[in-house]
Design a protein around this motif. Structure first.
Motif, PDB file in Angstrom:
ATOM      1  N   VAL A  99     -12.724  -0.750   2.277  1.00 22.90           N
ATOM      2  CA  VAL A  99     -12.206  -0.255   0.994  1.00 22.90           C
ATOM      3  C   VAL A  99     -11.913   1.235   1.085  1.00 22.90           C
ATOM      4  O   VAL A  99     -10.865   1.714   0.640  1.00 22.90           O
ATOM      5  CB  VAL A  99     -13.211  -0.546  -0.141  1.00 22.90           C
ATOM      6  N   THR A 100     -12.839   1.977   1.655  1.00 21.56           N
ATOM      7  CA  THR A 100     -12.656   3.428   1.802  1.00 21.56           C
ATOM      8  C   THR A 100     -11.447   3.742   2.669  1.00 21.56           C
ATOM      9  O   THR A 100     -10.643   4.630   2.350  1.00 21.56           O
ATOM     10  CB  THR A 100     -13.914   4.064   2.413  1.00 21.56           C
ATOM     11  N   GLU A 101     -11.289   3.001   3.759  1.00 23.21           N
ATOM     12  CA  GLU A 101     -10.180   3.237   4.685  1.00 23.21           C
ATOM     13  C   GLU A 101      -8.824   2.931   4.046  1.00 23.21           C
ATOM     14  O   GLU A 101      -7.839   3.639   4.285  1.00 23.21           O
ATOM     15  CB  GLU A 101     -10.360   2.369   5.934  1.00 23.21           C
ATOM     16  N   LEU A 102      -8.762   1.901   3.209  1.00 20.27           N
ATOM     17  CA  LEU A 102      -7.487   1.484   2.617  1.00 20.27           C
ATOM     18  C   LEU A 102      -7.170   2.211   1.316  1.00 20.27           C
ATOM     19  O   LEU A 102      -6.017   2.194   0.865  1.00 20.27           O
ATOM     20  CB  LEU A 102      -7.501  -0.023   2.359  1.00 20.27           C
ATOM     21  N   SER A 103      -8.167   2.829   0.717  1.00 21.63           N
ATOM     22  CA  SER A 103      -7.977   3.494  -0.574  1.00 21.63           C
ATOM     23  C   SER A 103      -6.888   4.551  -0.501  1.00 21.63           C
ATOM     24  O   SER A 103      -6.835   5.355   0.441  1.00 21.63           O
ATOM     25  CB  SER A 103      -9.287   4.134  -1.034  1.00 21.63           C
ATOM     26  N   GLY A 104      -6.002   4.551  -1.487  1.00 21.65           N
ATOM     27  CA  GLY A 104      -4.926   5.536  -1.548  1.00 21.65           C
ATOM     28  C   GLY A 104      -3.667   5.128  -0.832  1.00 21.65           C
ATOM     29  O   GLY A 104      -2.624   5.776  -0.990  1.00 21.65           O
ATOM     30  N   LYS A 105      -3.721   4.066  -0.039  1.00 19.31           N
ATOM     31  CA  LYS A 105      -2.537   3.604   0.682  1.00 19.31           C
ATOM     32  C   LYS A 105      -1.666   2.750  -0.237  1.00 19.31           C
ATOM     33  O   LYS A 105      -2.164   2.007  -1.080  1.00 19.31           O
ATOM     34  CB  LYS A 105      -2.933   2.802   1.921  1.00 19.31           C
ATOM     35  N   GLY A 106      -0.359   2.852  -0.043  1.00 16.39           N
ATOM     36  CA  GLY A 106       0.573   2.046  -0.807  1.00 16.39           C
ATOM     37  C   GLY A 106       0.633   0.628  -0.292  1.00 16.39           C
ATOM     38  O   GLY A 106       0.153   0.328   0.809  1.00 16.39           O
ATOM     39  N   PRO A 107       1.232  -0.294  -1.061  1.00 15.54           N
ATOM     40  CA  PRO A 107       1.309  -1.696  -0.652  1.00 15.54           C
ATOM     41  C   PRO A 107       1.913  -1.909   0.730  1.00 15.54           C
ATOM     42  O   PRO A 107       1.486  -2.801   1.461  1.00 15.54           O
ATOM     43  CB  PRO A 107       2.172  -2.325  -1.749  1.00 15.54           C
ATOM     44  N   SER A 108       2.905  -1.106   1.100  1.00 13.64           N
ATOM     45  CA  SER A 108       3.544  -1.279   2.411  1.00 13.64           C
ATOM     46  C   SER A 108       2.652  -0.824   3.555  1.00 13.64           C
ATOM     47  O   SER A 108       2.894  -1.180   4.712  1.00 13.64           O
ATOM     48  CB  SER A 108       4.868  -0.516   2.456  1.00 13.64           C
ATOM     49  N   GLU A 109       1.611  -0.052   3.250  1.00 13.74           N
ATOM     50  CA  GLU A 109       0.717   0.463   4.281  1.00 13.74           C
ATOM     51  C   GLU A 109      -0.560  -0.339   4.433  1.00 13.74           C
ATOM     52  O   GLU A 109      -1.204  -0.303   5.484  1.00 13.74           O
ATOM     53  CB  GLU A 109       0.328   1.910   3.955  1.00 13.74           C
ATOM     54  N   VAL A 110      -0.944  -1.056   3.381  1.00  8.63           N
ATOM     55  CA  VAL A 110      -2.259  -1.698   3.354  1.00  8.63           C
ATOM     56  C   VAL A 110      -2.390  -2.782   4.411  1.00  8.63           C
ATOM     57  O   VAL A 110      -3.360  -2.810   5.182  1.00  8.63           O
ATOM     58  CB  VAL A 110      -2.550  -2.261   1.950  1.00  8.63           C
ATOM     59  N   LYS A 111      -1.414  -3.698   4.468  1.00 12.25           N
ATOM     60  CA  LYS A 111      -1.527  -4.793   5.426  1.00 12.25           C
ATOM     61  C   LYS A 111      -1.524  -4.318   6.879  1.00 12.25           C
ATOM     62  O   LYS A 111      -2.348  -4.766   7.683  1.00 12.25           O
ATOM     63  CB  LYS A 111      -0.424  -5.825   5.179  1.00 12.25           C
ATOM     64  N   PRO A 112      -0.619  -3.409   7.279  1.00 11.64           N
ATOM     65  CA  PRO A 112      -0.673  -2.906   8.657  1.00 11.64           C
ATOM     66  C   PRO A 112      -1.999  -2.206   8.969  1.00 11.64           C
ATOM     67  O   PRO A 112      -2.519  -2.330  10.079  1.00 11.64           O
ATOM     68  CB  PRO A 112       0.506  -1.929   8.726  1.00 11.64           C
ATOM     69  N   ALA A 113      -2.539  -1.475   7.988  1.00 12.17           N
ATOM     70  CA  ALA A 113      -3.814  -0.784   8.210  1.00 12.17           C
ATOM     71  C   ALA A 113      -4.945  -1.783   8.396  1.00 12.17           C
ATOM     72  O   ALA A 113      -5.836  -1.586   9.239  1.00 12.17           O
ATOM     73  CB  ALA A 113      -4.108   0.154   7.046  1.00 12.17           C
TER      74      ALA A 113
END
Length: 296
Positions: A229-243
């Motif tokens: 959750v901490t790592e993905l927080s603040g990322k946009g929808p296009s960034e979340v899945k690749p991350a």
């Protein structure tokens, strides 16, 4: 399927931009997508977004009462179940800017206006079987899948004692972690990661685990999910899945070396799904076969 960390990040991203926004448009090209409607979907237009939140793996747009009673003046929630292959595209533009066609299949399109900007959301489903579903309800608990949810995996009130009470049945621990009626928010990907980090076999029988293994699994679950959750927080929808994909150590990495042991990551496949694990880290070197057996 999007899981707790991705939906948490997505809800936070959208809430930051859409809380207080007005829904200006909703397009549903297929009635199949809308599973439950306590009010006509058109009645959402003109409502203000109170908040965007999460219930397990469901995304919730919580809408205020209609400015002019259109069939109902009660608050409504638009609930999204992304299913296996669903996600969304998000764009923000200056008012009046043409956003163009999305191209390809989409399950729904939503338009919002907030503080002088227009926001567009396209709900997509890339699966051969379109499983993304929408629900328009007065209370999120009216959605059957939400009403049946067990305690949220990251809820502060979900402690070791309650977690331990789940380990009484002859059930594989992989299935236990994924059962939304027992624990809400964990799917195929993060259950693979949690079991790998906890050094437990996915086919271990829950009722046979020693107390120290149950505690290790509990601590690992909390730490891994909170870290994601901490790592993905603040990322946009296009960034979340690749991350998310980049962070996976075993899930989706069949044939690659385990980053912990160097052993080859193995896969056990079933109809419509599969899971990955490291034999050295999790099964004492044994290779799992179908139906949860092992090959000597």
């Amino acid at each position: 399927m999007p899981e707790l960390p991705e939906i948490t990040a997505l809800a936070g991203f959208l809430d930051e931009r859409l809380a207080g926004a007005t829904l200006t448009q909703i397009v549903l090209p297929s009635a199949f997508t809308l599973k439950v409607a306590d009010a006509p979907y058109e009645s959402l237009v003109g409502r203000t977004v109170d908040s965007v939140g999460r219930h397990g793996k469901f995304l919730a747009f919580n809408m205020g009462a209609a400015p002019q009673a259109a069939n109902t003046d009660e608050p409504l929630s638009l609930i999204v179940s992304f299913a296996k292959d669903g996600w969304l595209k998000f764009s923000d533009t200056e008012p009046g800017t043409e956003t163009g066609s999305t191209g390809g299949y989409f399950a729904a399109q939503l338009g919002f206006a907030n503080n002088g900007r227009d926001y567009d959301i396209t709900l997509t489903d890339d699966g051969a079987w379109k499983g993304l579903a929408l629900f328009i309800v007065r209370r999120p608990a009216e959605v059957p899948g939400i009403a049946e949810l067990g305690p949220d995996a990251l809820s502060p009130s979900f402690g070791l004692e309650e977690f331990g009470r789940l380990f009484t049945k002859r059930q594989q621990v992989k299935g236990l972690l994924r059962d939304q009626k027992l624990i809400a928010g964990i799917g195929n990907g993060y259950s693979d990661e949690i079991l790998h980090a906890a050094k437990l076999s996915p086919v271990a029988i829950a009722s046979k685990l020693e107390p120290d293994a149950v505690e290790r699994l509990f601590r690992t679950m909390k730490e891994l999910l909170q870290g994601a959750v901490t790592e993905l927080s603040g990322k946009g929808p296009s960034e979340v899945k690749p991350a998310k994909k980049a962070s996976m150590r075993v899930h989706g990495r069949t044939g690659e070396p385990c980053p912990v042991s160097g052993d080859t990551i193995r896969e056990l496949a079933f109809v419509g799904t599969s899971f990955q694990y490291c034999p050295t880290c999790q099964t004492n070197g044994e290779i799992l076969a179908r139906r949860g057996t092992v090959k000597g």
